[in-house]
Scaffold this motif. Structure first.
Motif, PDB file in Angstrom:
ATOM      1  N   LYS B  67     -41.700  28.630 -32.813  1.00  0.00           N
ATOM      2  CA  LYS B  67     -42.930  29.274 -33.508  1.00  0.00           C
ATOM      3  C   LYS B  67     -43.675  28.242 -34.131  1.00  0.00           C
ATOM      4  N   CYS B  68     -44.995  28.378 -34.355  1.00  0.00           N
ATOM      5  CA  CYS B  68     -46.065  27.705 -34.782  1.00  0.00           C
ATOM      6  C   CYS B  68     -46.980  28.477 -35.460  1.00  0.00           C
ATOM      7  N   ASP B  69     -46.918  28.739 -36.920  1.00  0.00           N
ATOM      8  CA  ASP B  69     -47.836  29.584 -37.751  1.00  0.00           C
ATOM      9  C   ASP B  69     -48.788  28.635 -38.439  1.00  0.00           C
ATOM     10  N   CYS B  70     -49.882  28.888 -38.431  1.00  0.00           N
ATOM     11  CA  CYS B  70     -50.976  27.984 -38.986  1.00  0.00           C
ATOM     12  C   CYS B  70     -51.773  28.860 -40.165  1.00  0.00           C
ATOM     13  N   GLN B  71     -52.312  28.247 -41.080  1.00  0.00           N
ATOM     14  CA  GLN B  71     -53.088  28.882 -42.107  1.00  0.00           C
ATOM     15  C   GLN B  71     -54.156  27.859 -42.585  1.00  0.00           C
ATOM     16  N   PRO B  72     -55.449  28.255 -42.589  1.00  0.00           N
ATOM     17  CA  PRO B  72     -56.235  27.264 -43.509  1.00  0.00           C
ATOM     18  C   PRO B  72     -56.011  27.187 -45.143  1.00  0.00           C
ATOM     19  N   THR B  73     -56.093  26.265 -45.614  1.00  0.00           N
ATOM     20  CA  THR B  73     -55.702  25.956 -47.234  1.00  0.00           C
ATOM     21  C   THR B  73     -57.023  25.547 -47.875  1.00  0.00           C
ATOM     22  N   VAL B  74     -56.642  25.197 -49.094  1.00  0.00           N
ATOM     23  CA  VAL B  74     -57.876  24.547 -49.967  1.00  0.00           C
ATOM     24  C   VAL B  74     -58.015  23.159 -49.514  1.00  0.00           C
ATOM     25  N   ASN B  75     -59.451  22.766 -49.870  1.00  0.00           N
ATOM     26  CA  ASN B  75     -60.140  21.502 -49.337  1.00  0.00           C
ATOM     27  C   ASN B  75     -60.068  21.548 -47.944  1.00  0.00           C
ATOM     28  N   ASN B  76     -60.253  22.707 -47.092  1.00  0.00           N
ATOM     29  CA  ASN B  76     -60.373  22.556 -45.490  1.00  0.00           C
ATOM     30  C   ASN B  76     -59.003  22.093 -45.020  1.00  0.00           C
ATOM     31  N   GLY B  77     -57.913  22.051 -45.853  1.00  0.00           N
ATOM     32  CA  GLY B  77     -56.764  21.528 -45.239  1.00  0.00           C
ATOM     33  C   GLY B  77     -55.982  22.747 -44.336  1.00  0.00           C
ATOM     34  N   VAL B  78     -54.823  22.415 -43.620  1.00  0.00           N
ATOM     35  CA  VAL B  78     -54.183  23.378 -42.681  1.00  0.00           C
ATOM     36  C   VAL B  78     -52.857  23.555 -43.172  1.00  0.00           C
ATOM     37  N   ILE B  79     -52.084  24.434 -43.205  1.00  0.00           N
ATOM     38  CA  ILE B  79     -50.831  24.325 -43.372  1.00  0.00           C
ATOM     39  C   ILE B  79     -50.094  24.826 -42.087  1.00  0.00           C
ATOM     40  N   VAL B  80     -48.994  24.130 -41.653  1.00  0.00           N
ATOM     41  CA  VAL B  80     -48.585  24.566 -40.309  1.00  0.00           C
ATOM     42  C   VAL B  80     -46.926  24.549 -40.545  1.00  0.00           C
ATOM     43  N   PHE B  81     -46.455  25.785 -40.067  1.00  0.00           N
ATOM     44  CA  PHE B  81     -45.036  26.025 -40.279  1.00  0.00           C
ATOM     45  C   PHE B  81     -44.407  26.279 -39.022  1.00  0.00           C
ATOM     46  N   VAL B  82     -43.551  25.478 -38.755  1.00  0.00           N
ATOM     47  CA  VAL B  82     -43.017  25.250 -37.250  1.00  0.00           C
ATOM     48  C   VAL B  82     -41.211  25.690 -37.465  1.00  0.00           C
ATOM     49  N   THR B  83     -40.952  26.659 -36.555  1.00  0.00           N
ATOM     50  CA  THR B  83     -39.617  26.674 -36.342  1.00  0.00           C
ATOM     51  C   THR B  83     -39.323  26.416 -34.695  1.00  0.00           C
ATOM     52  N   GLY B  84     -38.020  25.536 -34.707  1.00  0.00           N
ATOM     53  CA  GLY B  84     -37.659  25.085 -33.452  1.00  0.00           C
ATOM     54  C   GLY B  84     -36.202  25.034 -33.221  1.00  0.00           C
ATOM     55  N   ASN B  85     -36.072  24.197 -31.804  1.00  0.00           N
ATOM     56  CA  ASN B  85     -34.854  23.777 -31.545  1.00  0.00           C
ATOM     57  C   ASN B  85     -34.801  22.172 -31.410  1.00  0.00           C
ATOM     58  N   LEU B  86     -34.007  21.505 -31.856  1.00  0.00           N
ATOM     59  CA  LEU B  86     -33.553  19.973 -31.727  1.00  0.00           C
ATOM     60  C   LEU B  86     -32.403  19.717 -30.961  1.00  0.00           C
ATOM     61  N   MET B  87     -32.644  18.852 -29.800  1.00  0.00           N
ATOM     62  CA  MET B  87     -31.663  18.380 -28.923  1.00  0.00           C
ATOM     63  C   MET B  87     -31.529  17.092 -29.348  1.00  0.00           C
ATOM     64  N   VAL B  88     -30.276  16.674 -29.729  1.00  0.00           N
ATOM     65  CA  VAL B  88     -29.797  15.210 -30.152  1.00  0.00           C
ATOM     66  C   VAL B  88     -28.887  14.694 -29.394  1.00  0.00           C
ATOM     67  N   ASP B  89     -29.137  13.732 -28.816  1.00  0.00           N
ATOM     68  CA  ASP B  89     -28.164  12.733 -27.911  1.00  0.00           C
ATOM     69  C   ASP B  89     -27.480  13.761 -26.904  1.00  0.00           C
ATOM     70  N   GLN B  90     -26.315  13.711 -26.638  1.00  0.00           N
ATOM     71  CA  GLN B  90     -25.668  14.386 -25.426  1.00  0.00           C
ATOM     72  C   GLN B  90     -25.202  15.804 -26.077  1.00  0.00           C
ATOM     73  N   GLU B  91     -25.646  16.082 -26.982  1.00  0.00           N
ATOM     74  CA  GLU B  91     -25.277  17.448 -27.657  1.00  0.00           C
ATOM     75  C   GLU B  91     -25.554  18.468 -26.966  1.00  0.00           C
ATOM     76  N   GLN B  92     -24.682  19.477 -26.475  1.00  0.00           N
ATOM     77  CA  GLN B  92     -25.233  20.502 -25.612  1.00  0.00           C
ATOM     78  C   GLN B  92     -25.819  21.595 -26.451  1.00  0.00           C
ATOM     79  N   ASN B  93     -25.490  21.880 -27.571  1.00  0.00           N
ATOM     80  CA  ASN B  93     -26.174  23.020 -28.741  1.00  0.00           C
ATOM     81  C   ASN B  93     -27.233  22.678 -29.231  1.00  0.00           C
TER      82      ASN B  93
END
Lengths: 124, 124
Positions: B67-93
């Motif tokens: 998921k990736c949610d975005c909102q505009p914020t002060v000074n024309n900035g953008v806040i981005v909030f990501v949830t996700g999965n991380l696959m590291v090396d040979q780890e299956q889960n």
């Protein structure tokens, strides 16, 4: 320099205590420019935000903070990033959630309001 | 008005593609004022941030955005909030992660840099 960690942690403790007892009382923490993204749904301004929060379909709720990270940001604001557990009604297993608050200084220079609020259950 | 959702989603796609192929190449996305909180550890400025990211003890890594949610914020900035999965090396889960970016407009008014970066694995 403002102690941004105190600002952030005190805010979220107050926020969740209020949320879990009387959601309507969160209104003063938002402004008419505030934004909430709650599981994809976007709300603009304190009236819409409180309407959304009041409409959530549970009778009792308890937020448990697991981690709370704070950073100072532009214009003396504070970004607060919370991960935690949510206990809803009679459900035995907590739901995991993550939430981001961007606290901005009030226009009169006193205290903070929540300018950005983004909430996600950690599913999928 | 800037299309804040495009700004945020394009940023994170570029960020994670770069992270997963060559972490050192993330340096231009940060400034000397940027902050990273990575699982409690705080880094200030692009040099410290890149040093931290390069030191992470895995050989291969792949971020999958859920998921990736975005909102505009002060000074024309953008806040981005990501949830996700991380696959590291040979780890299956995959590991679940959540990350917040606050993108601020560059001092010359062109494009964005990452002013705030907060990363958490969703454990505990």
């Amino acid at each position: 320099m403002t102690d941004f960690t105190s600002v952030g942690t005190q805010f979220v403790q107050h926020y969740y205590t209020t949320f879990d007892s009387n959601r309507a009382a969160l209104e003063p923490l938002y402004s008419d420019q505030s934004m909430l993204t709650f599981e994809e749904q976007q709300c603009l301004g304190r009236a819409q935000i409180i309407e959304k929060l009041k409409s959530l379909p549970f009778q009792t709720v308890k937020h448990q903070i697991v981690k709370c990270d704070c950073q100072p940001t532009v214009n003396n604001g504070v970004i607060v990033f919370v991960t935690g557990n949510l206990m809803v009604d009679q459900e035995q297993n907590p739901l995991k959630f993550a939430q981001v608050f961007h606290l901005a200084v009030n226009p009169n220079g006193q205290g903070y309001y929540c300018h950005n609020d983004l909430f996600r259950l950690n599913v999928g």
